[in-house]
Design an enzyme around this catalytic site. Sequence first.
Site, PDB file in Angstrom:
ATOM      1  CE  LYS A  87      -4.513   1.733   2.614  1.00  0.00           C
ATOM      2  NZ  LYS A  87      -5.066   0.957   3.544  1.00  0.00           N
TER       3      LYS A  87
HETATM    4  O1  G3P Z   1      -8.383   2.315   4.242  1.00  0.00           O
HETATM    5  C1  G3P Z   1      -8.806   3.340   4.924  1.00  0.00           C
HETATM    6  C2  G3P Z   1      -9.344   3.653   5.573  1.00  0.00           C
HETATM    7  O2  G3P Z   1      -9.352   3.031   6.980  1.00  0.00           O
HETATM    8  C3  G3P Z   1      -9.312   4.625   6.219  1.00  0.00           C
HETATM    9  O3  G3P Z   1     -11.278   5.045   6.890  1.00  0.00           O
HETATM   10  O4  G3P Z   1     -12.294   5.661   8.971  1.00  0.00           O
HETATM   11  O5  G3P Z   1     -10.085   6.475   8.838  1.00  0.00           O
HETATM   12  O6  G3P Z   1     -11.542   7.442   7.655  1.00  0.00           O
HETATM   13  P1  G3P Z   1     -11.428   5.991   8.025  1.00  0.00           P
END
Ligand code: G3P
Length: 219
Positions: A87
Site C-alpha cells: 500500500k
Molecule cells: O482504508 C482506509 C481507511 O482506513 C480510512 O478509513 O475511517 O480512517 O477514514 P477512515
Amino acid sequence: MKFFIDTANLDQIREAQDMGILDGVTTNPSLMAKEGITGDQNVINHYKAICDIVDDNVSAEVIATTFAEIVKEGEALAALNPKIVVKVPMIKDGVKAIKHFSSKGIKTNCTLIFSAGQALLAAKAGATYVSPFLGRLDDISSDGLILIEDIRTIFDNYGYETQILAASIRGPLHIVNCAKLGADVITAPLAAIAGLLKHPLTDSGLATFLADHAKAAGK
Ligand code: G3P
C-alpha cells in the site's frame, strides 16, 4: 464485489472470515497503532498472522515517502507472503514506486485517493488497486460516491484493470451504494459489514415464524 475488512484486529478478521463472506484485509499505520503493533518484527509477524486467516489480498502500507525507501520497504513486505499488496500513498515518489512494483509483478494499492485525477495517475502507473476515501470526503461535505462514479467511468473508458477499492466506509449504505456504482472491492469496519444483515422486518418475521411453529407444536 469483493469484501475486505479494514482493521488490524485479528479477532475481528477471524469473525468476518467465519461469516464466510470475507476476501481480504486492508490495514494502515493508524490501524496497526490502534492494535499496539509496533517494532519491525512485530509488524512483520502481524502481517503473517493476518495472511494465515484470509484467502485473498492483505494490504500492508509502507511508512517510507521517498522512491528508494518505498521500494526497499515494499519489496520486503511483498516477500512476506504472496497475498501481500504493497500500500503506497498518492505522492509523486509513490506513483514512481507503483510503476516500479508493477514492472516487477508486485501488487500495489494506491491509498489516500481523493480525486479522479489521482486515481487516473495511479492506474496509469499500473496500480492493482486504488483506494478512494469516501467517508473522509463526506466528512468535509463533499460527496464521496461521486468520486467512485467518476473513477468507474474513467477506468471503463480506457479499460484500465486497476480495481476500485472503496475505502473509508462508514456504514452499510456506503457498501450498497458502492455496489450499485460498480466498485470492485469495498473495505469496511466489521460493524459496517455486519450492518448489512439487519432489517426490522427480518427480525419480526422470524419471531412470528418461530412463535407460529411453537404454537402448532403445542409448546
Ligand atoms: O482504508 C482506509 C481507511 O482506513 C480510512 O478509513 O475511517 O480512517 O477514514 P477512515
